[in-house]
Design a protein around this motif. Structure first.
Motif, PDB file in Angstrom:
ATOM      1  N   GLY A  19       0.810  -1.214   0.000  1.00  0.00           N
ATOM      2  CA  GLY A  19       0.000   0.000   0.000  1.00  0.00           C
ATOM      3  C   GLY A  19       0.839   1.257   0.000  1.00  0.00           C
ATOM      4  N   ASP A  22       2.901   1.608  -3.257  1.00  0.00           N
ATOM      5  CA  ASP A  22       2.021   1.864  -4.385  1.00  0.00           C
ATOM      6  C   ASP A  22       1.696   3.354  -4.469  1.00  0.00           C
ATOM      7  N   TRP A  43      -1.908  -5.408  -7.704  1.00  0.00           N
ATOM      8  CA  TRP A  43      -2.292  -5.965  -6.400  1.00  0.00           C
ATOM      9  C   TRP A  43      -2.693  -7.439  -6.538  1.00  0.00           C
ATOM     10  N   ALA A  72      -3.114  -3.484   2.853  1.00  0.00           N
ATOM     11  CA  ALA A  72      -2.577  -2.575   1.837  1.00  0.00           C
ATOM     12  C   ALA A  72      -3.485  -1.374   1.608  1.00  0.00           C
ATOM     13  N   VAL A  73      -4.796  -1.558   1.757  1.00  0.00           N
ATOM     14  CA  VAL A  73      -5.721  -0.443   1.497  1.00  0.00           C
ATOM     15  C   VAL A  73      -5.511   0.706   2.481  1.00  0.00           C
ATOM     16  N   SER A  75      -2.994   1.195   4.359  1.00  0.00           N
ATOM     17  CA  SER A  75      -1.599   1.608   4.231  1.00  0.00           C
ATOM     18  C   SER A  75      -1.436   2.625   3.101  1.00  0.00           C
ATOM     19  N   TYR A  76      -2.161   2.436   2.020  1.00  0.00           N
ATOM     20  CA  TYR A  76      -2.133   3.381   0.899  1.00  0.00           C
ATOM     21  C   TYR A  76      -2.599   4.765   1.348  1.00  0.00           C
ATOM     22  N   TYR A  77      -3.722   4.789   2.070  1.00  0.00           N
ATOM     23  CA  TYR A  77      -4.265   6.084   2.501  1.00  0.00           C
ATOM     24  C   TYR A  77      -3.417   6.722   3.596  1.00  0.00           C
ATOM     25  N   TRP A  99     -13.048  -0.774  -1.008  1.00  0.00           N
ATOM     26  CA  TRP A  99     -11.842  -1.322  -1.611  1.00  0.00           C
ATOM     27  C   TRP A  99     -11.318  -2.516  -0.821  1.00  0.00           C
TER      28      TRP A  99
END
Length: 210
Positions: A19, A22, A43, A72-73, A75-77, A99
């Motif tokens: 995440g 990315d 992913w 990962a979701v 973590s991305y934000y 998501w």
């Protein structure tokens, strides 16, 4: 280290890295290649490879793939909040929840594919082509965008470049999982019709809008 303990460590760490990195990729890599960070194929392939290389019972490998994508979701934000000062609530709002649900579905599907790809049986070779199939499905999405009048010439050139990268990655992906050249060739052969199915599934979900 036991397979259970190994999976319990690798899956969350891989999710945090997936995440975070990315978002970093999307933020700092110039177009058109930065756009690959928005690809669900990236992913999906990550979940597939984790389950493939994480030896042990099928259930644990699939669970590890799901956990990785679920983590990962947010973590991305979180990366977006740290790097460009986005709202921290994005990591747990409704959009993130949607998501995560889609990520769980992808983790189950591609985690299962990764498990099947490393076991003998009639479905092993089609499973070996699953990573190539999802990359080709993403490439088909790029082709569909090329025909849209809302994209100018520069956009079209960028989509063509991304398309080429996706196709190359699809062709190379069996090298990572198949041991023999006949298996690699058949994996690619199976990937072509499976990519059509993957494209239809992508367009039926939020994935196809990216």
């Amino acid at each position: 280290m036991s397979i259970t303990r190994r999976a319990s460590v690798i899956a969350p760490v891989a999710g945090l890295l997936l995440g975070f990195l990315d978002f970093v990729w999307i933020k700092f890599v110039p177009a058109p290649f930065g756009g690959l960070g928005n690809s669900i194929a990236v992913w999906a392939v990550a979940a597939y490879l984790l389950a493939f290389f994480l030896r042990g019972p099928a259930g644990r490998a699939i669970a590890a793939a799901v956990v990785m994508l679920l983590i990962a979701v947010p973590s991305y934000y979180i990366a977006a909040a740290l790097i460009q000062h986005d709202d921290w609530s994005n990591a747990w709002d409704v959009n993130a929840g949607q998501w995560m649900v889609l990520g769980a579905v992808a983790g189950i599907a591609f985690g299962f594919g990764g498990v099947v790809a490393r076991r003998p049986g009639r479905f092993r070779r089609p499973a070996l082509g699953l990573a190539a199939a999802v990359l080709l499905a993403e490439a088909i999405l790029q082709v569909a965008r090329i025909g849209q009048p809302s994209y100018d010439t520069a956009d079209l050139v960028q989509y063509v470049l991304v398309l080429v990268v996706l196709v190359v990655l699809a062709v190379l992906s069996p090298l990572a999982v198949a041991r023999t050249w006949p298996d690699r060739a058949l994996a690619l052969a199976y990937a072509v019709p499976m990519s059509g199915v993957g494209y239809l599934l992508m367009t039926a979900t939020a994935f196809g809008s990216k």
